[in-house]
Design an enzyme around this catalytic site. Structure first.
Site, PDB file in Angstrom:
ATOM      1  N   CYS A 104       0.832  -1.207   0.000  1.00 56.77           N
ATOM      2  CA  CYS A 104       0.000   0.000   0.000  1.00 56.77           C
ATOM      3  C   CYS A 104       0.867   1.257   0.000  1.00 56.77           C
ATOM      4  CB  CYS A 104      -0.923   0.024   1.215  1.00 56.77           C
ATOM      5  SG  CYS A 104      -1.993  -1.420   1.306  1.00 56.77           S
TER       6      CYS A 104
HETATM    7  C1  BEZ Z   1       0.528  -4.682   1.881  1.00 55.09           C
HETATM    8  O1  BEZ Z   1       0.169  -3.549   1.593  1.00 55.09           O
HETATM    9  O2  BEZ Z   1       1.700  -5.019   1.779  1.00 55.09           O
HETATM   10  C2  BEZ Z   1      -0.450  -5.695   2.384  1.00 55.09           C
HETATM   11  C3  BEZ Z   1      -1.584  -5.281   3.077  1.00 55.09           C
HETATM   12  C4  BEZ Z   1      -2.467  -6.238   3.545  1.00 55.09           C
HETATM   13  C5  BEZ Z   1      -2.240  -7.580   3.321  1.00 55.09           C
HETATM   14  C6  BEZ Z   1      -1.128  -7.984   2.592  1.00 55.09           C
HETATM   15  C7  BEZ Z   1      -0.224  -7.030   2.124  1.00 55.09           C
END
Ligand code: BEZ
Length: 266
Positions: free
Chosen positions: A88
């Site tokens: 994210c």
């Molecule tokens: C991420 O942004 O890396 C992420 C967020 C939630 C679950 C898996 C990855």
């Protein structure tokens, strides 16, 4: 609760919990999972061609009313699973670095997650520091999942860990909305796959071209490539419409190419 003529039952923490106290009221995994399953079951959905729902929401930069926020612009509403997570962070940074590209196309960007506006604020500082970016678009804080449920953005598979263990999170949804407030594109990516924001720009280019000229865009189209005549446009109309765009190249009755009509003929 009544939202846009639909009756929604709030399945969410009470006001004390929503303010951050729910860690102390945590009723065990069964209760949390039951509530999460209920949220998932009761989700609505937003389809291509729908008039995009209007709603009010908190963001890191104050409250917004969605239709008013869109105004006369195109809009990309995109959700992410959780603040302070790696994929994210890179996505929000990449989106911010494309600021000039969105502006050139008249697109307003708005992010979205079930985190608080205070978390968004703190996370933006981190994004900017780690991603060489300046996030200057709002991020909706949908802690009570009101809008997530309305749009059908909640994930079946990823429940949040930590204090909010068992809580639903949004997937990586993308909604491209036209100035007429019509939903033009819906995308859904899982939490562990970051999106390609160049592709979203490409889709905006294709949507804007189709909105302006009576053409569609073939596989892997890039601005400047040949386009195709829409199936319901007659040969006569196509010849007439594209006479000053280089004409129509007819390969089959249903496969008729024209140059990108936004190009100026030399
Ligand atoms: C991420 O942004 O890396 C992420 C967020 C939630 C679950 C898996 C990855």
């Amino acid at each position: 609760m009544k939202l846009l003529d639909h009756e929604y039952e709030s399945l969410l923490p009470g006001s004390g919990e929503a303010a951050g106290a729910y860690e102390f009221q945590y009723a065990g995994p069964d209760a949390a999972f039951t509530r999460a399953q209920e949220q998932l079951r009761r989700q609505g959905h937003v389809r291509i061609g729908d008039s995009v729902p209007d709603f009010t929401a908190r963001t890191n930069s104050g409250s917004i009313r969605f239709h008013k926020f869109i105004g006369d612009s195109w809009c990309v509403l995109f959700s992410h699973p959780a603040d302070f997570t790696p994929v994210c962070t890179t996505e929000l940074g990449a989106t911010a670095r494309l600021g000039d590209e969105w502006a050139r196309r008249g697109v307003k960007i708005i992010g979205f997650s079930v985190d608080s506006s205070e978390d968004h604020e703190r996370w933006i500082a981190d994004i900017n520091e780690t991603q060489s970016s300046r996030v200057d678009f709002p991020i909706i804080a949908d802690k009570d999942r009101r809008v997530s449920m309305l749009f059908g953005m909640l994930d079946q598979t990823h429940f949040r860990h930590g204090p909010g263990f068992g809580e639903t999170m949004t997937v990586r949804s993308v909604f491209v909305i036209s100035p007429l407030k019509r939903v033009e594109l819906v995308l859904s990516y899982p939490a562990h796959v970051g999106r390609n924001f160049d592709e979203i720009l490409r889709v905006v280019d294709a949507l804007q071209l189709s909105a302006r000229y009576r053409v569609a865009t073939p596989a892997n189209w890039r601005p400047g490539d040949d386009t195709v005549v829409l199936p319901f446009v007659s040969d006569e109309e196509a010849e007439r419409t594209f006479a000053d765009k280089g004409g129509v190249r007819r390969v089959r009755s249903y496969l008729r190419y024209v140059r990108d009509p936004s190009l100026r003929l030399l």
